[in-house]
Design an enzyme around this catalytic site. Structure first.
Site, mmCIF file in Angstrom:
data_model
loop_
_atom_site.group_PDB
_atom_site.id
_atom_site.type_symbol
_atom_site.label_atom_id
_atom_site.label_comp_id
_atom_site.label_asym_id
_atom_site.label_seq_id
_atom_site.Cartn_x
_atom_site.Cartn_y
_atom_site.Cartn_z
ATOM 1 N N ASP A 53 0.312 6.012 6.780
ATOM 2 C CA ASP A 53 -0.788 6.222 5.835
ATOM 3 C C ASP A 53 -0.305 6.083 4.400
ATOM 4 O O ASP A 53 -1.052 5.647 3.522
ATOM 5 C CB ASP A 53 -1.446 7.588 6.059
ATOM 6 N N GLU A 94 -2.111 11.773 -4.927
ATOM 7 C CA GLU A 94 -1.953 11.641 -3.479
ATOM 8 C C GLU A 94 -0.611 10.997 -3.133
ATOM 9 O O GLU A 94 0.084 11.446 -2.203
ATOM 10 C CB GLU A 94 -3.100 10.783 -2.944
ATOM 11 N N GLU A 146 -13.437 6.571 2.725
ATOM 12 C CA GLU A 146 -13.231 7.961 2.279
ATOM 13 C C GLU A 146 -13.929 8.939 3.229
ATOM 14 O O GLU A 146 -13.365 9.982 3.584
ATOM 15 C CB GLU A 146 -13.763 8.147 0.850
ATOM 16 N N GLU A 216 -10.448 2.104 11.345
ATOM 17 C CA GLU A 216 -10.040 3.515 11.353
ATOM 18 C C GLU A 216 -9.670 3.959 12.779
ATOM 19 O O GLU A 216 -8.657 4.643 12.988
ATOM 20 C CB GLU A 216 -11.158 4.407 10.780
HETATM 21 C C1 LIG Z 1 -6.333 4.877 7.024
HETATM 22 C C2 LIG Z 1 -6.924 5.696 5.880
HETATM 23 N N1 LIG Z 1 -8.278 5.735 5.713
HETATM 24 C C3 LIG Z 1 -8.776 6.485 4.679
HETATM 25 C C4 LIG Z 1 -7.973 7.226 3.850
HETATM 26 C C5 LIG Z 1 -8.574 8.051 2.719
HETATM 27 N N2 LIG Z 1 -8.393 7.430 1.435
HETATM 28 C C6 LIG Z 1 -6.609 7.144 4.069
HETATM 29 N N3 LIG Z 1 -5.755 7.841 3.300
HETATM 30 N N4 LIG Z 1 -6.086 6.386 5.099
#
Ligand SMILES: Cc1ncc(CN)c(N)n1
Length: 226
Positions: A53, A94, A146, A216
């Site tokens: 991520d 973040e 999001e 996702e």
């Molecule tokens: C795969 C993914 N999707 C969404 C998000 C949220 N910005 C994230 N951090 N990573």
């Protein structure tokens, strides 16, 4: 007056969440996240997700910048830029959070290769950055990306959840009511753009929404080692 969308008084986005509910639930109630909320998640899966991520969020920065640029060029409401800029600020926090969390878990972030699902998701983000992609399509994808995290991690913050203490900070980052409020702001922007979009752009925005859900699900599957 023409109805606001095919679904009467609810906005276009809400009607798509309804009409794509099975896919939406697969993305927002994935076994990986359910595993966090019931305390059964395999920590090696969590560490794999963390490193992947981080790669994704680094790619997300130029994508958000491209949405900001589209808002600057095409939006009829100046407040869009303010909301998107808020998102950009939290993204820089973040990245620092990922580095701190990775050192807490002794997860290497440098020199990690993106796995296939991550590569494909980042390629999809890049496709949305092209100038010919309409603002309504880009903001719909941004809202979806999001919102999937907000809905997923808010599951882990329910009073009934058994999320391990050491994973709570991760869940609060995206599952918080504050992040939920931000997602609602994005939904309002997307609905406003879609209200005055052509049927061709509306179709492309719906396709982008479904693509985000598919990416996702694949990203969560990758985190589980599938
Ligand atoms: C795969 C993914 N999707 C969404 C998000 C949220 N910005 C994230 N951090 N990573």
């Amino acid at each position: 007056m023409e109805s606001r969308s095919s679904s009467g008084d609810m906005g276009r986005i809400a009607s798509w969440v309804k009409s794509h509910r099975p896919m939406y639930d697969r993305a927002t109630q994935h076994p990986f996240v359910v595993g966090i909320s019931d305390g059964s998640v395999d920590l090696s899966a969590f560490k794999r997700w963390l490193a992947q991520d981080y790669i994704f969020v680094k790619e997300f920065v130029p994508f958000l910048a491209s949405v900001l640029l589209k808002a600057w060029k095409h939006s009829d409401d100046e407040s869009d830029m303010e909301i998107l800029l808020g998102g950009m600020t939290s993204l820089s926090d973040e990245l620092a959070w990922f580095r701190k969390e990775a050192s807490k878990w002794d997860v290497k972030l440098v020199g990690i290769a993106p796995q296939q699902a991550n590569l494909e998701y980042c390629r999809f983000l890049q496709s949305l950055m092209l100038p010919e992609v309409d603002y309504a399509v880009a903001i719909t994808a941004f809202w979806a990306i999001e919102t999937v995290y907000q809905e997923s991690f808010s599951l882990c913050l329910d009073s009934s959840s058994k999320t391990p203490e050491e994973l709570m900070e991760t869940c609060q980052r995206w599952g918080s009511a504050n992040f939920g409020h931000y997602c609602c702001s994005l939904q309002k922007i997307a609905d406003r753009c879609l209200e005055k979009a052509s049927s061709d752009i509306i179709r492309k925005a719906e396709e982008a929404f479904v693509c985000v859900l598919e990416h996702e699900v694949n990203f969560w599957n990758m985190s589980c080692g599938e």
